[in-house]
Design a protein around this motif. Structure first.
Motif, PDB file in Angstrom:
ATOM      1  N   GLU A   9     -18.159  84.494 -58.745  1.00 12.43           N
ATOM      2  CA  GLU A   9     -19.503  84.001 -58.434  1.00 12.43           C
ATOM      3  C   GLU A   9     -20.498  85.152 -58.349  1.00 12.43           C
ATOM      4  O   GLU A   9     -21.626  85.062 -58.862  1.00 12.43           O
ATOM      5  CB  GLU A   9     -19.494  83.229 -57.120  1.00 12.43           C
TER       6      GLU A   9
ATOM      7  N   ASN B  95     -26.360  76.433 -63.671  1.00 17.69           N
ATOM      8  CA  ASN B  95     -25.605  75.237 -63.291  1.00 17.69           C
ATOM      9  C   ASN B  95     -24.156  75.580 -62.951  1.00 17.69           C
ATOM     10  O   ASN B  95     -23.579  75.040 -61.996  1.00 17.69           O
ATOM     11  CB  ASN B  95     -25.647  74.214 -64.428  1.00 17.69           C
TER      12      ASN B  95
ATOM     13  N   ASN C  82     -23.786  77.093 -59.505  1.00 19.43           N
ATOM     14  CA  ASN C  82     -23.807  76.042 -58.478  1.00 19.43           C
ATOM     15  C   ASN C  82     -22.470  75.315 -58.414  1.00 19.43           C
ATOM     16  O   ASN C  82     -21.995  74.965 -57.319  1.00 19.43           O
ATOM     17  CB  ASN C  82     -24.929  75.046 -58.779  1.00 19.43           C
ATOM     18  N   GLN C  83     -21.836  75.105 -59.578  1.00 16.20           N
ATOM     19  CA  GLN C  83     -20.536  74.430 -59.606  1.00 16.20           C
ATOM     20  C   GLN C  83     -19.465  75.262 -58.913  1.00 16.20           C
ATOM     21  O   GLN C  83     -18.626  74.725 -58.177  1.00 16.20           O
ATOM     22  CB  GLN C  83     -20.142  74.144 -61.051  1.00 16.20           C
TER      23      GLN C  83
ATOM     24  N   GLY D 251     -20.015  77.466 -56.571  1.00 15.73           N
ATOM     25  CA  GLY D 251     -20.324  77.408 -55.143  1.00 15.73           C
ATOM     26  C   GLY D 251     -19.825  76.125 -54.504  1.00 15.73           C
ATOM     27  O   GLY D 251     -19.272  76.136 -53.399  1.00 15.73           O
ATOM     28  N   GLU D 252     -20.003  75.011 -55.201  1.00 16.41           N
ATOM     29  CA  GLU D 252     -19.520  73.724 -54.696  1.00 16.41           C
ATOM     30  C   GLU D 252     -17.995  73.703 -54.628  1.00 16.41           C
ATOM     31  O   GLU D 252     -17.409  73.142 -53.694  1.00 16.41           O
ATOM     32  CB  GLU D 252     -20.024  72.594 -55.596  1.00 16.41           C
ATOM     33  N   MET D 253     -17.351  74.330 -55.625  1.00 15.59           N
ATOM     34  CA  MET D 253     -15.893  74.386 -55.623  1.00 15.59           C
ATOM     35  C   MET D 253     -15.387  75.156 -54.411  1.00 15.59           C
ATOM     36  O   MET D 253     -14.423  74.739 -53.750  1.00 15.59           O
ATOM     37  CB  MET D 253     -15.381  75.052 -56.903  1.00 15.59           C
TER      38      MET D 253
ATOM     39  N   TYR E  90     -16.899  75.534 -51.564  1.00 15.62           N
ATOM     40  CA  TYR E  90     -17.158  74.740 -50.357  1.00 15.62           C
ATOM     41  C   TYR E  90     -16.107  73.636 -50.206  1.00 15.62           C
ATOM     42  O   TYR E  90     -15.582  73.407 -49.096  1.00 15.62           O
ATOM     43  CB  TYR E  90     -18.550  74.130 -50.434  1.00 15.62           C
ATOM     44  N   GLU E  91     -15.785  72.966 -51.302  1.00 25.32           N
ATOM     45  CA  GLU E  91     -14.781  71.905 -51.258  1.00 25.32           C
ATOM     46  C   GLU E  91     -13.410  72.458 -50.878  1.00 25.32           C
ATOM     47  O   GLU E  91     -12.634  71.813 -50.170  1.00 25.32           O
ATOM     48  CB  GLU E  91     -14.701  71.202 -52.613  1.00 25.32           C
TER      49      GLU E  91
END
Length: 235
Positions: A88, A150, A153-154, A156-158, A160-161
């Motif tokens: 990231e 994009n 952001n994906q 980052g979301e991964m 967090y999940e």
């Protein structure tokens, strides 16, 4: 367990390759081919990241796994999380450098790093592809930057999940080896023997230089004292 290690090793190599190429953005070897290599390499890294996440999440949620195996998988999970964080960071760096050094503005000066040549060899090794083809449009750097935002952001979301699904605090995971133990392994002995010899030679050479420097400094100091005494007597 071996499958998880193999996936993690592949992710580590591709992530390292991506970092190597990101550092050449804006340099003398920057080109449309480099931007395409960056795109393919980071996409490969994200595919491996998803595979690692799915595999490790499933195993760590399995309550039938033994305590020893769970500790090993938790260690792999921490390594995987670190690789993802590095990916990231490098993606964000690539985004910033891409905005600073667009290929479609020839008047903007590039960083003169002194490096030249292509990076397809490095990318091909990480991607396990012998011949990489570049079919991108001329404005790949402009279009790709939007996709890169994009994808950041994906990722980052991964991350967090991952934290929500599996709770593995890094400070609770113990390392299997002492810091720097891999440098003393038998695998690296042969490759680093020449370097070790040169280090020893440099060390002895430095010791001789220190002795000579001390002698010269002492001589200069004695001469200065003698001159000072002579000046005082003459006055």
């Amino acid at each position: 367990k071996e499958e998880c290690k193999a996936l993690l090793d592949a992710l580590n190599k591709v992530t390292a390759c991506y970092r190597h190429m990101v550092l050449t953005i804006g340099g003398t070897s920057d080109s449309q081919n480099l931007r395409e290599e960056l795109k393919k390499t980071r996409q490969k890294a994200q595919e491996l990241a998803v595979a690692n996440r799915n595999k490790l999440t499933t195993v760590l949620k399995d309550k039938t796994v033994s305590k020893e195996d769970k500790a090993e998988f938790e260690r792999l999970w921490v390594i995987f999380s670190t690789c993802l964080e590095i990916l990231e960071i490098d993606m964000r760096r690539a985004l910033e450098l891409g905005h600073e050094f667009p290929l479609n503005v020839p008047k903007k000066h590039l960083i003169q790093t002194g490096m030249s040549g292509g990076t397809s060899g490095v990318a091909a090794r990480a991607m396990s592809v012998q011949n990489m083809k570049y079919e991108a449009e001329h404005n790949i750097d402009v279009v790709d930057l939007k996709d890169l935002e994009n994808e950041i952001n994906q990722v980052g979301e991964m991350m967090y999940e991952m934290e929500m699904k599996v709770n593995v605090p890094q400070w609770t995971v113990e390392a299997k080896q002492d810091p720097g133990a891999e440098l003393k392994s038998t695998i690296s002995v042969g490759a680093s023997s020449i370097g070790m010899i040169s280090v020893e030679e440099n060390k002895s050479f430095c010791d001789i230089n220190k002795v000579l420097a001390g002698i010269i400094f002492s001589a200069v100091l004695i001469i200065a004292i003698v001159l000072a005494v002579c000046v005082v007597k003459l006055s």
